[in-house]
Design an enzyme around this catalytic site. Structure first.
Site, PDB file in Angstrom:
ATOM      1  N   CYS A   1      51.092  23.440  42.566  1.00 53.87           N
ATOM      2  CA  CYS A   1      51.170  24.678  41.782  1.00 53.87           C
ATOM      3  C   CYS A   1      50.847  25.897  42.641  1.00 53.87           C
ATOM      4  O   CYS A   1      51.482  26.945  42.509  1.00 53.87           O
ATOM      5  CB  CYS A   1      50.211  24.606  40.601  1.00 53.87           C
TER       6      CYS A   1
ATOM      7  N   ARG B   1      55.887  19.990  34.647  1.00 52.17           N
ATOM      8  CA  ARG B   1      56.330  21.137  35.430  1.00 52.17           C
ATOM      9  C   ARG B   1      57.703  21.550  34.875  1.00 52.17           C
ATOM     10  O   ARG B   1      58.743  21.166  35.393  1.00 52.17           O
ATOM     11  CB  ARG B   1      56.404  20.740  36.907  1.00 52.17           C
TER      12      ARG B   1
END
Length: 215
Positions: A55, A132
């Protein structure tokens, strides 16, 4: 164990060309609503957790391309189930470590209401981490593209830029884009739907279902 005969609490998956569910939430840039972005394109992304390596790499890459998205009249917004204070601490750490200021809001969603509405969180999952996921939402609030990545694989920022550019171009030109298309390359005309159209295309040296047009 859940009774199989009980009514399902799962939210139906969000589909292409559906109206994106509206929400109002706290973010690292103050309170924001999805409806605030009407009239502009928006890339809404979920990330599994703050202070995670994949991330962090994505946020740095997105920040470095923020002007390229802005040039497309496209805003960025991210979301995870972490708290607002965790988001602020993480973004401050990115600023210190990489010298990169994250220029887009990051939504807190500790109750998982937004993540569940968008199908980012499985209602029956014991784990609160979001997948995601990425949603490209057009100026009318319609979901135009959806992509899903596992927690272990980072997204391609260049592909997101290409995708938004392609969506805008196909809307404007009423044509399609071939595999790997980038701005400036030829577009594809719709396939001929009458024999006369097909024969005219063939006579012009192009296949009736593979006709190109300059973009």
């Amino acid at each position: 164990m859940q009774d199989p005969s009980a009514p399902s609490t799962a939210v139906p998956p969000l589909r292409l060309n559906a109206l994106a569910p509206d929400f109002t939430a706290r973010t690292t840039m103050g309170e924001r609503s999805l409806s605030d972005y009407r009239g502009r394109w928006l890339v809404l992304m979920s990330h599994p957790a703050d202070f995670t390596p994949v991330c962090t790499s994505e946020f740095v890459a997105l920040a470095r391309q923020a002007e390229a998205f802005a040039a497309l009249d496209c805003d960025l917004m991210a979301l995870s189930v972490d708290s607002l204070y965790a988001h602020i601490a993480w973004l401050a750490d990115i600023d210190r470590r990489y010298g990169v200021r994250i220029p887009f809001p990051v939504i807190e969603d500790p109750s998982m209401v937004i993540g569940t509405a968008y199908g980012m969180v499985d209602a029956d999952s014991p784990d609160s981490a979001t997948v995601r996921a990425t949603f490209v939402i057009d100026p009318d609030g319609i979901v135009r593209a959806i992509s899903w990545y596992p927690m272990t694989v980072g997204r391609s920022v260049e592909e997101l830029l290409r995708l938004v550019t392609a969506l805008q171009t196909t809307d404007r030109e009423q044509a399609s884009t071939p595999a790997g298309w980038t701005a400036g390359e030829p577009l594809l005309e719709p396939a001929a739907v009458t024999l006369d159209e097909a024969l005219t295309a063939e006579a012009g040296g192009q296949g009736w279902y593979t006709r190109e047009r300059k973009s």
